[in-house]
Write an enzyme that holds these catalytic residues in place. Structure first.
Site, PDB file in Angstrom:
ATOM      1  N   SER A  18      40.323  31.602  43.313  1.00  0.00           N
ATOM      2  CA  SER A  18      40.565  32.438  44.486  1.00  0.00           C
ATOM      3  C   SER A  18      39.616  32.045  45.612  1.00  0.00           C
ATOM      4  O   SER A  18      38.762  31.170  45.439  1.00  0.00           O
ATOM      5  CB  SER A  18      40.357  33.909  44.133  1.00  0.00           C
ATOM      6  OG  SER A  18      38.968  34.178  44.081  1.00  0.00           O
ATOM      7  N   LYS A  19      39.767  32.726  46.727  1.00  0.00           N
ATOM      8  CA  LYS A  19      38.925  32.443  47.906  1.00  0.00           C
ATOM      9  C   LYS A  19      37.447  32.518  47.546  1.00  0.00           C
ATOM     10  O   LYS A  19      36.625  31.811  48.102  1.00  0.00           O
ATOM     11  CB  LYS A  19      39.228  33.456  49.006  1.00  0.00           C
ATOM     12  CG  LYS A  19      40.512  33.169  49.733  1.00  0.00           C
ATOM     13  CD  LYS A  19      40.321  33.390  51.247  1.00  0.00           C
ATOM     14  CE  LYS A  19      41.507  32.892  52.031  1.00  0.00           C
ATOM     15  NZ  LYS A  19      42.650  33.793  51.999  1.00  0.00           N
ATOM     16  N   ARG A  20      37.115  33.410  46.603  1.00  0.00           N
ATOM     17  CA  ARG A  20      35.706  33.574  46.209  1.00  0.00           C
ATOM     18  C   ARG A  20      35.125  32.294  45.609  1.00  0.00           C
ATOM     19  O   ARG A  20      33.924  32.133  45.539  1.00  0.00           O
ATOM     20  CB  ARG A  20      35.572  34.731  45.211  1.00  0.00           C
ATOM     21  CG  ARG A  20      35.093  36.015  45.886  1.00  0.00           C
ATOM     22  CD  ARG A  20      35.231  37.208  44.991  1.00  0.00           C
ATOM     23  NE  ARG A  20      36.599  37.681  45.004  1.00  0.00           N
ATOM     24  CZ  ARG A  20      37.325  37.923  43.920  1.00  0.00           C
ATOM     25  NH1 ARG A  20      36.823  37.727  42.720  1.00  0.00           N
ATOM     26  NH2 ARG A  20      38.559  38.365  44.026  1.00  0.00           N
ATOM     27  N   ASP A  21      35.985  31.395  45.148  1.00  0.00           N
ATOM     28  CA  ASP A  21      35.481  30.153  44.554  1.00  0.00           C
ATOM     29  C   ASP A  21      35.190  29.091  45.604  1.00  0.00           C
ATOM     30  O   ASP A  21      35.035  27.920  45.286  1.00  0.00           O
ATOM     31  CB  ASP A  21      36.489  29.623  43.531  1.00  0.00           C
ATOM     32  CG  ASP A  21      36.679  30.610  42.406  1.00  0.00           C
ATOM     33  OD1 ASP A  21      35.696  30.898  41.723  1.00  0.00           O
ATOM     34  OD2 ASP A  21      37.801  31.121  42.247  1.00  0.00           O
TER      35      ASP A  21
END
Ligand code: GLU
Length: 486
Positions: free
Chosen positions: A249-252
């Site tokens: 996800s964007k968090r990665d």
């Protein structure tokens, strides 16, 4: 059978790595079978769709070399088709108008929750009489269109990746909404419905998409049956996971292809890596290949069921292989935009031949194109920074004299490799010092640090833009005395 596959991104964000990987598998499958690969933009969600995302998706696919044979087709331009198809199902009694209000649906959901039941529509308006319908309309209620789903149905298909799949009709949440409410006629048709209308119309033979669509497939098969159409084959590809095993996800860090581009990945390296995300070639020791090469081998037997972990080290390694094997001319073309973005100016002798020599100097150490920015900083700035080791080196005995000797050997003629090496040799002899001392001191004077690429080449390039003498002069001034910065 002619193979016809498609990728159907929604332009509600930039081209996502997951969508791009799905595009890769579609492309490989189409090319393996000499089929067609179609691009369809699923822009029926008018509120969230944006033309700049469509642009980003198309330029990302082109950048990766995933070219399509037909399209782009825009769902927003095909609304008449969906409306006709809705009407067909209404006429056949396979779909109906449902007047349940959102308050009534909320209440239904609450009561199901209280009984610990999964939320589902209870099909309450499936058998309304024309009089009941007229009464609801007289109350000013609008209606959605629902497609009848038989609870007793077992939906079975052979998935090309996952084998036999089966779903019960009762697990699909009740009769499904295929078109939103509208005060007059039929409102906006929804994903599961339009996708089937389009896939039938475009004669799609194989639907290849992420496994997050499995429940949709069960619903869609019922729609194919309702339209009496040939059901395509399905292949649900594994999701891309982060190191913790959760969906990437964007968090990665990054999720869109334009982010990977900005980070300095080459399209060839990235597409090669994406091909390996969940698939392996027949000769699994072979890791570097083009899309066309992979297409020769591609089949679903070699696609994993398990999620594919995203491995940055592997991506970096693959990317560096492409960079190291690229002609300098092409690599220079790719690096220039990164230099420009960093604000580097190509003035005072920094012409194309000079830039190419600079690229050759660093090429072997570049993993991501963006690395070239830091690696070449000293070639584009007037003021270089002195590293702690560089500063220590300048305090060694004899450094000042060594640098003075180098400086005085430099006349105004252009330096060549022979001249540079001759000067070093000469200074070693004249000052009776070790060659290492001369080399290290010279490197610090020219670059501010004790490490770096080939010294002679570095010196030649700095000489060509006329900064070596000034740097030597400045360093002589501070050598052997207390130093903090240059
Ligand atoms: N618009 C859908 C998506 O981007 C398409 C899924 C499909 O291939 O049917 O996930």
């Amino acid at each position: 059978m002619t193979v016809r596959v498609r990728i159907a991104p929604s332009p509600t964000g930039n081209l996502h790595i997951g969508t791009a990987r799905t595009a890769v598998f579609n492309y490989l499958f189409a090319h393996h079978h000499g089929g067609k690969f179609i691009l369809r933009i699923e822009d029926t969600d008018l509120e969230r769709s944006r033309p700049e995302y469509t642009e980003n998706i198309m330029s990302g696919l082109r950048w990766l070399g995933i070219n399509w044979d037909e399209g782009p087709f825009y769902q927003s331009q095909r609304l008449h088709l969906y409306r006709e198809a809705v009407q067909k199902l209404l006429d056949q009694g396979l779909a109906y108008r449902c007047y349940t209000t959102s308050e009534e649906l909320d209440a239904l959901r609450e009561s199901q929750k209280a009984k610990n039941e999964a939320p589902r529509y209870d099909n309450r308006h499936r058998h309304l009489t024309p009089e009941q319908q007229a009464a609801f309309e007289a109350q000013g209620r609008s209606s959605v269109i629902r497609f009848k789903i038989d609870d007793d149905r077992e939906i079975v298909w052979h998935d090309l990746v996952r084998g036999k799949m089966s779903w019960r009709g009762s697990d699909l949440g009740g009769d499904m909404v295929i078109a939103r409410a509208a005060s007059d006629g039929v409102g906006q048709p929804l994903y599961n419905f339009v996708v089937v209308v389009d896939d039938i119309d475009m004669q799609i033979s194989h639907v290849i998409r992420g496994e997050d669509h499995i429940a949709n497939t069960a619903k869609q098969i019922l729609l194919y049956e309702a339209f009496n159409a040939t059901i395509p084959q399905f292949a649900h590809t594994p999701l891309i996971l982060n190191q913790e095993g959760r969906k990437l996800s964007k968090r990665d860090g990054v999720t869109s292809i334009s982010d990977f581009q900005a980070m300095g990945f080459t399209p060839e390296g990235l597409v090669n890596y994406m091909t390996l995300l969940g698939w392996s070639p027949i000769d699994s020791t072979q890791e570097i290949f083009s899309l066309d090469h992979a297409a020769k081998d591609f089949d679903f037997d070699r696609v994993n069921k398990a999620g594919a972990k995203f491995d940055w080290d592997k991506l970096d390694w693959l990317n560096s292989q492409y960079i190291h094997n690229m002609p300098i001319d092409k690599l220079t073309d790719l690096i220039i935009p990164f230099w420009e973005k960093a604000g580097y100016q190509f003035t005072r002798g920094r012409d194309r031949p000079w830039l190419e020599q600079l690229v050759s100097l660093i090429a072997a150490s570049v993993t991501r194109l963006v690395n070239a920015v830091d690696m070449t900083k000293i070639f584009f700035t007037d003021d270089i920074e002195l590293s702690p080791e560089g500063s220590q080196q300048l305090q060694q005995e004899g450094v000042k004299a060594v640098l003075e000797a180098v400086f005085s050997s430099l006349n105004n003629q252009q330096l060549t490799a022979e001249l540079a090496q001759g000067i070093i040799k000469q200074v070693v002899k004249e000052k009776n010092v070790k060659k290492g001392l001369v080399m290290r001191s010279l490197r610090v004077a020219l670059t501010g640090d004790v490490h770096g690429p080939d010294l002679t080449q570095t010196w030649l390039l700095l000489n060509q833009i006329g900064v070596d003498k000034t740097r030597l002069e400045k360093t002589i001034d501070i050598a052997e005395i207390e130093i903090s910065a240059m």
